[in-house]
Design an enzyme around this catalytic site. Structure first.
Site, short mmCIF file in Angstrom:
data_model
loop_
_atom_site.label_atom_id
_atom_site.label_comp_id
_atom_site.label_asym_id
_atom_site.label_seq_id
_atom_site.Cartn_x
_atom_site.Cartn_y
_atom_site.Cartn_z
N ILE A 255 0.84 -1.20 0.00
CA ILE A 255 0.00 0.00 0.00
C ILE A 255 0.88 1.26 0.00
CG2 ILE A 255 -1.83 1.25 1.20
CD1 ILE A 255 -2.77 -1.51 2.29
N PHE B 218 2.28 3.04 7.35
CA PHE B 218 1.87 1.75 6.76
C PHE B 218 2.73 0.59 7.27
CE2 PHE B 218 0.92 5.10 3.70
CZ PHE B 218 -0.37 4.81 3.34
N TYR C 149 -3.63 -9.16 16.09
CA TYR C 149 -3.50 -8.17 15.01
C TYR C 149 -4.57 -7.08 15.18
CZ TYR C 149 -4.06 -6.05 10.42
OH TYR C 149 -4.20 -5.15 9.40
N HIS D 131 -3.20 -13.55 0.49
CA HIS D 131 -4.45 -12.92 0.08
C HIS D 131 -5.06 -13.60 -1.15
CE1 HIS D 131 -2.59 -9.50 2.37
NE2 HIS D 131 -3.73 -9.72 2.99
N LEU D 132 -6.38 -13.59 -1.15
CA LEU D 132 -7.10 -14.37 -2.16
C LEU D 132 -6.78 -13.97 -3.60
CD1 LEU D 132 -9.28 -16.54 -2.72
CD2 LEU D 132 -10.94 -14.67 -2.75
N1 UDP Z 1 -9.30 -17.51 0.91
C1 UDP Z 1 -9.46 -18.74 0.28
N2 UDP Z 1 -8.34 -19.36 -0.22
C2 UDP Z 1 -7.09 -18.81 -0.14
C3 UDP Z 1 -6.95 -17.55 0.48
C4 UDP Z 1 -8.07 -16.92 0.99
O1 UDP Z 1 -10.56 -19.28 0.20
O2 UDP Z 1 -6.13 -19.45 -0.61
C5 UDP Z 1 -10.49 -16.83 1.46
C6 UDP Z 1 -10.39 -16.46 2.92
O3 UDP Z 1 -10.74 -17.55 3.74
C7 UDP Z 1 -11.39 -15.29 3.00
C8 UDP Z 1 -11.26 -14.63 1.62
O4 UDP Z 1 -10.67 -15.62 0.76
O5 UDP Z 1 -12.71 -15.77 3.15
C9 UDP Z 1 -10.37 -13.42 1.62
O6 UDP Z 1 -9.15 -13.75 2.29
P1 UDP Z 1 -7.89 -12.81 2.36
O7 UDP Z 1 -6.82 -13.56 3.13
O8 UDP Z 1 -7.56 -12.33 0.99
O9 UDP Z 1 -8.39 -11.54 3.17
P2 UDP Z 1 -9.10 -11.39 4.62
O10 UDP Z 1 -10.57 -11.31 4.34
O11 UDP Z 1 -8.71 -12.57 5.44
O12 UDP Z 1 -8.54 -10.11 5.13
#
Ligand code: UDP
Length: 326
Positions: free
Chosen positions: A12, A72, A140, A188-189
């Site tokens: 960021i 940040f 966190y 992250h997803l």
């Molecule tokens: N997620 C998933 N598979 C992955 C990584 C994340 O299904 O390999 C899901 C995670 O459980 C959440 C969503 O994707 O429901 C977003 O996750 P991320 O870690 O990106 O962000 P968060 O919402 O935890 O801040």
């Protein structure tokens, strides 16, 4: 304005540095490069160092009369915070206090703080507005809420003004393709899904398909990195103009499920990949969506890249250039 961006070498922060520079401000990045990259700081001055280093802060603040500081430089992994709370309280709370003390000492009054939706804990209702109770469920989230509290007390006692921005899911990349997300390990997803799309990963696992949502997968509020950064700039302008301290929730206000993210990633990339189903991840609420009405009303913030497809398109452009940044 002269702005110090602490953590300007991170995901960021590096986008923020670029936006500030393009808007004509003088930017200095302070980063210890523990999770950031020197080559992500493409604009302004760079100082390698730590906010725990009081002597360095004193020197920096004596040499330059900053109009404001944007912070940040935090650890951001929920799971890690549960295993290593000391590390999180040390960096995210104690070291942030060292930074704030130095600001007070040198009469620097304006502070923009990266807070998080994790300060709310388990949602009692959605979308989540600023009146929602803040009851974090991990170190966190606690560490970020503690800083919000410190900021309220520092305003009262020392007149230090702050805007805290509680991010939901920061996503996307620089629309010009110069910067993007580079976490190691990546958790992250969206970047993980795009790694599957580019073939850097074999597949993506959905963490739970039995949630109480229309398609059974978790819904999150993905906000484009540039929209997130534009709110920081508005926050600083608000403070420099004499505005009061504020805390805002920040997202698109629109939720997308994991399956929707995967479908859009397949469409944008034109590539198919395997999608597996795994167990739920601990501490994942079914739905996390921000109500950003207050931020829009008070700072006149207007998110520009609200479509998931656009967010993923920019992240995909970055993923395709992996050889240039990995
Ligand atoms: N997620 C998933 N598979 C992955 C990584 C994340 O299904 O390999 C899901 C995670 O459980 C959440 C969503 O994707 O429901 C977003 O996750 P991320 O870690 O990106 O962000 P968060 O919402 O935890 O801040």
């Amino acid at each position: 304005m002269k702005v110090l961006v602490v953590g300007g070498a991170g995901y960021i922060g590096s986008h923020m540095v670029k936006m500030l520079d393009k808007a004509g401000h003088a930017v200095t990045t302070l980063d210890n490069l523990s999770n950031g990259y020197r080559d992500a700081v493409k604009y302004g001055e760079f100082v390698e160092g730590d906010i725990a280093d009081e002597a360095l802060l004193n020197q920096l603040f004596s040499d330059t009369g900053f109009d404001g500081v944007m912070h940040f430089a935090s650890y951001i992994q929920v799971g890690e915070s549960v295993e290593k709370p000391s590390m999180y309280y040390r960096n995210n709370v104690s070291n942030t206090q060292t930074l704030l003390d130095a600001m007070v000492e040198h009469g620097i009054k304006n502070f923009i703080f990266s807070s998080t939706a994790a300060t709310f804990g388990e949602p009692e209702y959605t979308p989540i507005d600023e009146k929602h109770p803040q009851k974090p469920i991990n170190p966190y989230g606690h560490s970020k809420l503690m800083v919000e509290q410190i900021l309220a007390d520092f305003d009262h006692a020392y007149g230090l003004k702050s805007v805290s921005l509680r991010y939901f899911n920061a996503a996307g990349a620089d629309p010009e393709g110069e910067l993007g997300e580079r976490h190691v390990p990546e958790t992250h997803l969206i970047p993980l899904v795009l790694q599957a799309a580019s073939g850097r990963r074999q597949n993506i696992t959905i963490f739970g398909e039995d949630y109480d949502t229309p398609d059974g997968t978790c819904i999150r509020d993905y906000i484009h990195i540039n929209d997130l950064c534009s709110a920081h700039l508005l926050g600083l302008e608000h403070l420099v103009a004499g505005g009061d301290s504020r805390a805002y929730n920040m997202g698109n206000g629109q939720g997308y499920s994991i399956k929707e993210v995967i479908d859009v990633a397949k469409k944008v990339s034109g590539n198919d990949f395997d999608v597996l189903t795994g167990p739920r991840r601990d501490g994942d609420p079914a739905r996390l969506v921000a109500d950003s009405t207050l931020l829009q009303a008070e700072l006149d913030w207007k998110p520009e890249y609200t479509e998931l497809e656009m967010i993923i398109q920019h992240a995909w452009e970055w993923e395709k250039k992996v050889d240039s940044w990995q």
